[in-house]
Design an enzyme around this catalytic site. Structure first.
Site, PDB file in Angstrom:
ATOM      1  N   LYS A 102       0.855  -1.053  -0.248  1.00 20.72           N
ATOM      2  CA  LYS A 102       0.062   0.070  -0.025  1.00 20.72           C
ATOM      3  C   LYS A 102       0.833   1.292   0.192  1.00 20.72           C
ATOM      4  O   LYS A 102       0.447   2.431  -0.783  1.00 20.72           O
ATOM      5  CB  LYS A 102      -1.005  -0.121   1.111  1.00 20.72           C
ATOM      6  CG  LYS A 102      -0.197  -0.150   2.573  1.00 20.72           C
ATOM      7  CD  LYS A 102      -1.371  -0.602   3.535  1.00 20.72           C
ATOM      8  CE  LYS A 102      -0.617  -1.708   4.320  1.00 20.72           C
ATOM      9  NZ  LYS A 102      -0.272  -3.077   3.814  1.00 20.72           N
ATOM     10  N   GLU A 126      -4.338  -6.620  -5.198  1.00 19.19           N
ATOM     11  CA  GLU A 126      -5.848  -6.891  -4.349  1.00 19.19           C
ATOM     12  C   GLU A 126      -5.424  -6.910  -2.858  1.00 19.19           C
ATOM     13  O   GLU A 126      -6.192  -6.413  -1.791  1.00 19.19           O
ATOM     14  CB  GLU A 126      -6.207  -8.002  -4.701  1.00 19.19           C
ATOM     15  CG  GLU A 126      -7.420  -8.731  -3.923  1.00 19.19           C
ATOM     16  CD  GLU A 126      -8.808  -7.595  -4.164  1.00 19.19           C
ATOM     17  OE1 GLU A 126      -9.311  -7.681  -5.133  1.00 19.19           O
ATOM     18  OE2 GLU A 126      -9.082  -6.948  -3.043  1.00 19.19           O
ATOM     19  N   GLY A 131      -6.374  -6.713   3.100  1.00 16.23           N
ATOM     20  CA  GLY A 131      -6.024  -8.109   3.346  1.00 16.23           C
ATOM     21  C   GLY A 131      -6.549  -9.057   2.426  1.00 16.23           C
ATOM     22  O   GLY A 131      -6.418  -9.206   1.197  1.00 16.23           O
ATOM     23  N   GLU A 187       3.601  -3.647  15.829  1.00 18.30           N
ATOM     24  CA  GLU A 187       5.082  -3.624  15.634  1.00 18.30           C
ATOM     25  C   GLU A 187       5.806  -2.844  16.428  1.00 18.30           C
ATOM     26  O   GLU A 187       5.371  -2.292  17.302  1.00 18.30           O
ATOM     27  CB  GLU A 187       5.257  -2.898  14.388  1.00 18.30           C
ATOM     28  CG  GLU A 187       4.882  -3.888  12.839  1.00 18.30           C
ATOM     29  CD  GLU A 187       5.081  -3.261  11.322  1.00 18.30           C
ATOM     30  OE1 GLU A 187       6.208  -2.923  11.362  1.00 18.30           O
ATOM     31  OE2 GLU A 187       4.071  -3.198  10.784  1.00 18.30           O
ATOM     32  N   LYS A 202      -4.228   2.979   2.626  1.00 14.69           N
ATOM     33  CA  LYS A 202      -5.357   2.112   1.901  1.00 14.69           C
ATOM     34  C   LYS A 202      -6.496   2.846   1.505  1.00 14.69           C
ATOM     35  O   LYS A 202      -7.041   2.821   0.197  1.00 14.69           O
ATOM     36  CB  LYS A 202      -5.856   1.126   2.913  1.00 14.69           C
ATOM     37  CG  LYS A 202      -5.052   0.136   3.379  1.00 14.69           C
ATOM     38  CD  LYS A 202      -4.967  -0.521   4.869  1.00 14.69           C
ATOM     39  CE  LYS A 202      -4.315  -1.725   4.956  1.00 14.69           C
ATOM     40  NZ  LYS A 202      -4.275  -2.129   6.282  1.00 14.69           N
ATOM     41  N   GLY A 300      -2.674 -10.885   8.223  1.00 14.18           N
ATOM     42  CA  GLY A 300      -2.250 -12.269   8.302  1.00 14.18           C
ATOM     43  C   GLY A 300      -1.755 -12.895   7.125  1.00 14.18           C
ATOM     44  O   GLY A 300      -2.155 -12.671   6.133  1.00 14.18           O
TER      45      GLY A 300
END
Lengths: 414, 414
Positions: A102, A126, A131, A187, A202, A300
């Site tokens: 992104k 995509e 996700g 993170e 996004k 994920g």
């Protein structure tokens, strides 16, 4: 068909496993076998599956870019400048590119689109938004018939996990962030998530596609989440709401774009209010279709790999059928208007340490018609205002911050 | 490109208007203009837009079937046998078909698929399930990578409108149905909606595609909604639930399919519990992607027309690019196992008129471990059971009905 993979981290491993594990399933759609033949990684000692004799780890990208057998490059490097350079180079070498970045896309959308168009190769992404949720494909489909004029989404798993956990355990922001970091949901440097850059990128990609003109991260009005406290979660719950971290854009008067990333309150009885933990939801509104919402895992290994491999299969089928990529021009002249197109009642908590500060807060809020209900509890003053324009309320808050900087506020979505 | 429309009712009119109104938008994707040249309707006096010189109303379908210029037939007739005959005839005349008929498709899926395959034409039906929600396309996309083993959906706008209204106004089923009929949300004969046939047909189509073998309406265990009363809505609300009318199928052990259409209780804090009025939601679960949910308008002129025209554009683009249709074999041997694959706690209300009946109900419920909490209030006895298998509970209810037939029950989804 030979494929190269740039980056062999979590998502890269997921893609590698999915393509190697699931070959039997893809066979229906494929005339020839597909192989990941080269994986770019800084660490030459990384190992692929020992039974896989087709694939090698390389540290020199030229070995991929100059390999004429490689038709598709999957870029999952993370970061910004190096990945941008790799994607650009691959396109210029007539390779089809699938990426989840992104950051690169939202920064270099127009340029990369143009290069892909010029080289007649596919550029697919995509996995970059939502996700595993098939939002890019669905948005492009609906745009064939609809004018889309509003996009709204819970687009960041980390902040949504934090908010869900604060609600469930009546915990504070800082300790919940630490928990999220400990179990791998946040993170070590959480800035991109909690300051809204991840959502903003996004939202920029979706808005660019939907409104037909480039909207960049920097065009989007962002407000971080870190001021939220346990007492806010508790208070909004008692009045029937739940706090979510929302990306929201609107097209008004054909070319005015309003965008915002900020905490928003949703009613308990809304669907958005019940999107918990690492799940994402995205709502789009079209003039024919009405509102559509898409819900699923926003991050994920498996869900993201699913989206990446879906793009890879699309490219393979398109090459087989000799279909050409079709790039929409993204050249509409859009005026980026900040957040003044949004309005609503607001929830506001201000921390005051003495009566002077309390008087100051009251006078600021009193000067404006924005003041609605007030609750004073301990050192906190809580307001729920009447309807007010987003940018007007922002400037009201700026005045409060001059003397009472410890505060949190959120627009109420109704 | 010439197109014929079969049926000029609400959806037919919507499609006509959308294609004629939106031509400018489609132009990007089209090399040649598209025209609806013939509309089949029983009433020859129906009128098209006076400025439209391309289109005529015909009453004889042969004028369409034998017109070599017509490449696409949009079938929106409603009913069963005549529409089946029309779709079949069109396919046999090498015409691509787009339809919204869940009834015809769920009944004749294998045959129509085979004829379309044989004639190398497209048969598309996005609008047949979930109205404007792009579920057929999305499901087919995910199936390229995933094994789907569960489908769940609020798929009927009429019953969902009735349940939402009963909840909001604390009203009874019969009066709410009458209201729904009055404002056009329910048909004069509401059987297909309130007895579950509409949901069952949609579930049959989705399950057939997902599990790769034919599942028919008659394979699906259905239970109507008409026994629900205002007192049920009120009671389940007080214990934190909301009643929804759910279609649900599961694939277990590779080839055992469990299907059910029945009232189900969702927790107040679930997303499913907040899908209101004429909106639909569909959840699919894949082994890679996890759960995806799709939400939107499940019916209505514009949303359904959007799905139909989306299919039409897909066919036009495919013809332009000389792409061939690709039909999956739906020949997997699936064992239809009723509803024993579902289990849960149950909510049950039984109306009793005297102490003998109360004693009977208690003895039946007592004989089984299913008895959990009991509330007796006026002439009603309310149970929430411990977990029990769906078919076991059904037979328990059959015994109750021998003496106390006035009852309502619903599985609790957790």
């Amino acid at each position: 068909m030979n494929i190269a993979l740039l980056g062999f981290g979590t998502i890269g491993t997921g893609v590698y496993e999915l393509i190697n594990l699931h070959k039997g399933r893809f066979a229906d759609n494929l005339d020839e076998p597909i192989y990941i033949t080269k994986i770019l990684d800084r660490d030459p000692n990384k190992k692929v599956d020992p039974s896989d004799h087709h694939c090698e780890i390389v540290t020199d990208p030229d070995l991929i870019m100059n390999d004429p057998e490689i038709k598709i490059v999957i870029s999952l490097l993370g970061g910004m400048e190096f990945e941008y350079k790799m994607i650009k180079t691959a396109l210029e070498h007539d390779k089809n590119v699938v990426t989840a970045s992104k950051a690169v896309l939202s920064e270099y959308f127009a340029e990369l689109n143009a290069i892909a168009d010029e080289h007649h190769v596919f550029l697919r992404y995509e996995a970059a938004v939502g996700g595993g949720i098939p939002i890019i494909g669905s948005l492009n489909e609906e745009l064939k018939i609809n004018h889309i004029d509003e996009i709204m989404g819970i687009l960041n798993g980390t902040t949504n996990f934090i908010l869900s956990n604060m609600t469930e355990n009546n915990a504070d922001f800082d300790e919940t962030l630490k928990l999220a970091q400990k179990i791998g949901f946040a993170e070590a440097d959480p800035t991109a998530d909690i300051e809204g850059y991840d959502v903003s990128r996004k939202l920029a990609i979706l808005s660019t596609l939907a409104y037909g003109g480039i909207i960049r991260d920097e065009d989007i009005k962002k407000r971080g989440l870190s001021d939220v406290e346990a007492v806010d979660v508790e208070m909004v719950k008692s009045i029937g709401y739940v706090i979510k971290y929302l990306g929201h854009s609107k097209l008004l008067n054909k070319n005015q774009v309003y965008t915002t990333v900020e905490p928003v309150l949703f009613p308990n009885e809304s669907m958005m209010g019940h999107v918990d933990s690492e799940f994402n939801i995205i709502s789009i509104k079209g003039d024919v279709i009405g509102e559509l919402q898409f819900y699923g895992k926003g991050a994920g290994k498996d869900a993201t790999a699913n989206a990446v491999v879906g793009d890879v299969l699309y490219v393979i089928n398109s090459l087989k059928e000799e279909r050409n990529p079709h790039y929409k021009t993204l050249d509409k002249d859009l005026h980026k208007m900040g957040n003044s197109g949004f309005s609503g009642r607001y929830y506001l908590r201000v921390h005051v340490t003495n009566n002077d500060e309390l008087a100051y807060v009251m006078s600021v809020m009193n000067a404006d018609k924005g003041r609605g209900q007030i609750v004073v509890s301990g050192d906190d003053v809580f307001f729920t205002t009447s309807e007010i324009q987003a940018d007007v309320f922002d400037s009201l808050v700026e005045r409060l911050k001059e003397r009472t900087p410890k505060l949190f506020y959120a627009r109420i979505y109704e």
